[in-house]
Write a protein that holds these residues in place. Structure first.
Motif, PDB file in Angstrom:
ATOM      1  N   GLY A   1       0.665   9.325  -7.967  1.00 35.25           N
ATOM      2  CA  GLY A   1       0.624  10.537  -8.790  1.00 35.25           C
ATOM      3  C   GLY A   1       1.359  10.374 -10.110  1.00 35.25           C
ATOM      4  N   PRO A   2       2.632   9.979 -10.072  1.00 38.43           N
ATOM      5  CA  PRO A   2       3.351   9.791 -11.339  1.00 38.43           C
ATOM      6  C   PRO A   2       2.733   8.721 -12.234  1.00 38.43           C
ATOM      7  CG  PRO A   2       4.885   9.944  -9.505  1.00 38.43           C
ATOM      8  CD  PRO A   2       3.507   9.881  -8.919  1.00 38.43           C
ATOM      9  N   GLU A   3       2.241   7.651 -11.656  1.00 32.67           N
ATOM     10  CA  GLU A   3       1.631   6.587 -12.460  1.00 32.67           C
ATOM     11  C   GLU A   3       0.344   7.082 -13.109  1.00 32.67           C
ATOM     12  OE1 GLU A   3       0.793   2.988 -14.309  1.00 32.67           O
ATOM     13  OE2 GLU A   3       2.654   3.821 -13.533  1.00 32.67           O
ATOM     14  N   ARG A   4      -0.454   7.809 -12.366  1.00 38.46           N
ATOM     15  CA  ARG A   4      -1.692   8.362 -12.916  1.00 38.46           C
ATOM     16  C   ARG A   4      -1.379   9.359 -14.035  1.00 38.46           C
ATOM     17  NH1 ARG A   4      -5.145  10.869  -8.567  1.00 38.46           N
ATOM     18  NH2 ARG A   4      -4.187   9.212  -7.401  1.00 38.46           N
ATOM     19  N   ALA A   5      -0.330  10.169 -13.841  1.00 40.62           N
ATOM     20  CA  ALA A   5       0.080  11.127 -14.868  1.00 40.62           C
ATOM     21  C   ALA A   5       0.541  10.398 -16.128  1.00 40.62           C
ATOM     22  CB  ALA A   5       1.192  12.027 -14.331  1.00 40.62           C
ATOM     23  N   ARG A   6       1.286   9.320 -15.975  1.00 38.85           N
ATOM     24  CA  ARG A   6       1.755   8.544 -17.127  1.00 38.85           C
ATOM     25  C   ARG A   6       0.568   7.984 -17.907  1.00 38.85           C
ATOM     26  NH1 ARG A   6       1.961   3.645 -18.578  1.00 38.85           N
ATOM     27  NH2 ARG A   6       1.321   2.803 -16.575  1.00 38.85           N
TER      28      ARG A   6
ATOM     29  N   ARG B   1      -7.116  18.895 -24.717  1.00 40.49           N
ATOM     30  CA  ARG B   1      -6.719  19.699 -23.543  1.00 40.49           C
ATOM     31  C   ARG B   1      -7.219  19.058 -22.249  1.00 40.49           C
ATOM     32  NH1 ARG B   1      -7.984  25.761 -25.901  1.00 40.49           N
ATOM     33  NH2 ARG B   1      -5.950  26.072 -26.870  1.00 40.49           N
ATOM     34  N   GLU B   2      -8.459  18.606 -22.271  1.00 39.67           N
ATOM     35  CA  GLU B   2      -9.021  17.971 -21.072  1.00 39.67           C
ATOM     36  C   GLU B   2      -8.220  16.732 -20.690  1.00 39.67           C
ATOM     37  OE1 GLU B   2     -12.994  15.434 -19.757  1.00 39.67           O
ATOM     38  OE2 GLU B   2     -13.044  16.572 -21.625  1.00 39.67           O
ATOM     39  N   MET B   3      -7.946  15.877 -21.674  1.00 35.44           N
ATOM     40  CA  MET B   3      -7.240  14.631 -21.381  1.00 35.44           C
ATOM     41  C   MET B   3      -5.796  14.895 -20.978  1.00 35.44           C
ATOM     42  SD  MET B   3      -8.876  12.122 -24.249  1.00 35.44           S
ATOM     43  CE  MET B   3      -8.274  10.610 -23.495  1.00 35.44           C
ATOM     44  N   ALA B   4      -5.122  15.831 -21.645  1.00 36.47           N
ATOM     45  CA  ALA B   4      -3.746  16.157 -21.291  1.00 36.47           C
ATOM     46  C   ALA B   4      -3.683  16.840 -19.927  1.00 36.47           C
ATOM     47  CB  ALA B   4      -3.131  17.064 -22.355  1.00 36.47           C
ATOM     48  N   GLY B   5      -4.700  17.627 -19.616  1.00 39.51           N
ATOM     49  CA  GLY B   5      -4.732  18.326 -18.335  1.00 39.51           C
ATOM     50  C   GLY B   5      -4.683  17.381 -17.146  1.00 39.51           C
ATOM     51  N   ARG B   6      -5.196  16.166 -17.314  1.00 43.34           N
ATOM     52  CA  ARG B   6      -5.142  15.185 -16.220  1.00 43.34           C
ATOM     53  C   ARG B   6      -3.696  14.796 -15.906  1.00 43.34           C
ATOM     54  NH1 ARG B   6      -9.499  12.008 -19.194  1.00 43.34           N
ATOM     55  NH2 ARG B   6     -11.327  13.208 -18.653  1.00 43.34           N
ATOM     56  N   ALA B   7      -2.840  14.811 -16.901  1.00 50.79           N
ATOM     57  CA  ALA B   7      -1.431  14.477 -16.665  1.00 50.79           C
ATOM     58  C   ALA B   7      -0.770  15.561 -15.817  1.00 50.79           C
ATOM     59  CB  ALA B   7      -0.692  14.321 -17.988  1.00 50.79           C
ATOM     60  N   TRP B   8      -1.089  16.801 -16.080  1.00 54.47           N
ATOM     61  CA  TRP B   8      -0.476  17.883 -15.326  1.00 54.47           C
ATOM     62  C   TRP B   8      -1.040  17.965 -13.915  1.00 54.47           C
ATOM     63  CZ3 TRP B   8      -0.932  18.577 -20.661  1.00 54.47           C
ATOM     64  CH2 TRP B   8       0.277  18.788 -21.311  1.00 54.47           C
ATOM     65  N   ARG B   9      -2.299  17.618 -13.732  1.00 57.58           N
ATOM     66  CA  ARG B   9      -2.907  17.665 -12.393  1.00 57.58           C
ATOM     67  C   ARG B   9      -2.520  16.465 -11.542  1.00 57.58           C
ATOM     68  NH1 ARG B   9      -7.373  19.057 -15.576  1.00 57.58           N
ATOM     69  NH2 ARG B   9      -8.224  16.985 -15.333  1.00 57.58           N
ATOM     70  N   ASN B  10      -2.041  15.382 -12.156  1.00 61.38           N
ATOM     71  CA  ASN B  10      -1.803  14.143 -11.416  1.00 61.38           C
ATOM     72  C   ASN B  10      -0.344  13.820 -11.171  1.00 61.38           C
ATOM     73  OD1 ASN B  10      -4.444  13.264 -10.914  1.00 61.38           O
ATOM     74  ND2 ASN B  10      -4.677  12.750 -13.052  1.00 61.38           N
ATOM     75  N   GLY B  11       0.489  14.799 -11.030  1.00 62.95           N
ATOM     76  CA  GLY B  11       1.828  14.488 -10.556  1.00 62.95           C
ATOM     77  C   GLY B  11       2.947  14.619 -11.549  1.00 62.95           C
ATOM     78  N   MET B  12       2.838  15.550 -12.467  1.00 64.32           N
ATOM     79  CA  MET B  12       3.960  15.754 -13.399  1.00 64.32           C
ATOM     80  C   MET B  12       5.151  16.287 -12.669  1.00 64.32           C
ATOM     81  SD  MET B  12       3.403  15.660 -16.983  1.00 64.32           S
ATOM     82  CE  MET B  12       4.594  16.889 -17.300  1.00 64.32           C
TER      83      MET B  12
ATOM     84  N   GLU C   1       0.829  -1.208   0.000  1.00 64.32           N
ATOM     85  CA  GLU C   1       0.000   0.000   0.000  1.00 64.32           C
ATOM     86  C   GLU C   1       0.863   1.257   0.000  1.00 64.32           C
ATOM     87  OE1 GLU C   1      -3.257   0.550  -0.327  1.00 64.32           O
ATOM     88  OE2 GLU C   1      -3.679  -1.582  -0.508  1.00 64.32           O
ATOM     89  N   ALA C   2       1.927   1.272   0.800  1.00 66.94           N
ATOM     90  CA  ALA C   2       2.813   2.439   0.849  1.00 66.94           C
ATOM     91  C   ALA C   2       3.460   2.692  -0.510  1.00 66.94           C
ATOM     92  CB  ALA C   2       3.886   2.250   1.921  1.00 66.94           C
ATOM     93  N   GLN C   3       3.901   1.639  -1.177  1.00 71.09           N
ATOM     94  CA  GLN C   3       4.519   1.796  -2.494  1.00 71.09           C
ATOM     95  C   GLN C   3       3.503   2.231  -3.542  1.00 71.09           C
ATOM     96  OE1 GLN C   3       7.824   1.754  -3.453  1.00 71.09           O
ATOM     97  NE2 GLN C   3       7.924   1.942  -1.241  1.00 71.09           N
ATOM     98  N   MET C   4       2.303   1.698  -3.459  1.00 73.99           N
ATOM     99  CA  MET C   4       1.260   2.102  -4.405  1.00 73.99           C
ATOM    100  C   MET C   4       0.938   3.585  -4.237  1.00 73.99           C
ATOM    101  SD  MET C   4      -1.257  -1.233  -4.260  1.00 73.99           S
ATOM    102  CE  MET C   4      -2.649  -0.362  -4.952  1.00 73.99           C
ATOM    103  N   LYS C   5       0.845   4.018  -2.992  1.00 67.78           N
ATOM    104  CA  LYS C   5       0.522   5.412  -2.713  1.00 67.78           C
ATOM    105  C   LYS C   5       1.652   6.337  -3.159  1.00 67.78           C
ATOM    106  CE  LYS C   5      -1.769   8.103   0.771  1.00 67.78           C
ATOM    107  NZ  LYS C   5      -2.407   8.082   2.063  1.00 67.78           N
ATOM    108  N   ALA C   6       2.898   5.925  -2.938  1.00 58.92           N
ATOM    109  CA  ALA C   6       4.049   6.746  -3.316  1.00 58.92           C
ATOM    110  C   ALA C   6       4.123   6.945  -4.825  1.00 58.92           C
ATOM    111  CB  ALA C   6       5.341   6.112  -2.810  1.00 58.92           C
TER     112      ALA C   6
END
Length: 191
Positions: A124-129, A180-191, A116-121
């Motif tokens: 953000g980057p995984e969601r952005a990817r 823009r909407e789809m790319a915006g999720r990458a910037w909001r999720n841990g770039m 769980e700790a590794q998943m949480k860490a």
């Protein structure tokens, strides 16, 4: 294959966005475009893939073919099946087992906490990817032959929102706004 009716989608007839909503709410516009021979393309806004729909027949028939996502029935075994716990084999060195056994609650709880700790860490980057990949899939399908497509793609993966925004500006409204909407999720999720 069944498709979840609450899947967020964007549908296009050519370069015109005809719907952007949950699939069940977008289906009337999608079905009407198909009936008019416009060959709509429907995109899953989560992963950027084209959604294959069976739009034959009347609207009510197409709607009836939508349903909850198929879930494979799992064979229940030892563990806590109501919680979704499934036993699997883990291979560790003796010193790892010794350390796990010394942890409060034993090996299972310690392993779950570590995972769980590794998943949480990495969340953000995984969601952005995943968001970048989804935006890229959509852009390739809908904008691959539009001006500044290559520049927009480079800026998407470089993480330069300002340059990305400028590159997609000349695109048709629906394509531009969806990208823009789809790319915006990458910037909001841990770039």
């Amino acid at each position: 294959m069944s498709v979840s009716s609450d899947l967020p989608v964007a549908a296009f007839a050519g370069a015109e966005r005809i719907a952007r909503d949950r699939l069940d709410r977008a289906l009337p516009a999608i079905h009407a475009a198909a009936a008019a021979g416009k060959g709509p393309l429907v995109f899953d806004l989560v992963d950027g893939r084209v959604v294959d729909l069976d739009l034959r027949g009347e609207f009510s028939e197409a709607l009836a073919r939508l349903g909850p996502a198929l879930v494979a029935a799992e064979k229940r075994g030892p563990g806590r099946p109501k919680l979704g716990v499934t036993p699997r084999e883990v291979t560790l060195l003796p010193r790892h087992w010794d350390w796990l056994a010394a942890q409060p609650g034993g090996a299972s709880i310690a392993l779950r906490k570590l995972v769980e700790a590794q998943m949480k860490a990495g969340e953000g980057p995984e969601r952005a990817r995943r968001a970048k990949e989804a935006a890229y899939r959509f852009m390739t399908a809908m904008a691959g032959d539009l001006p500044d497509y290559e520049e927009a793609t480079r800026m998407l993966f470089a993480g330069d929102w300002t340059a990305f925004d400028a590159a997609v500006e000349p695109w048709p409204d629906g394509v531009r706004e969806t990208a823009r909407e789809m790319a915006g999720r990458a910037w909001r999720n841990g770039m």
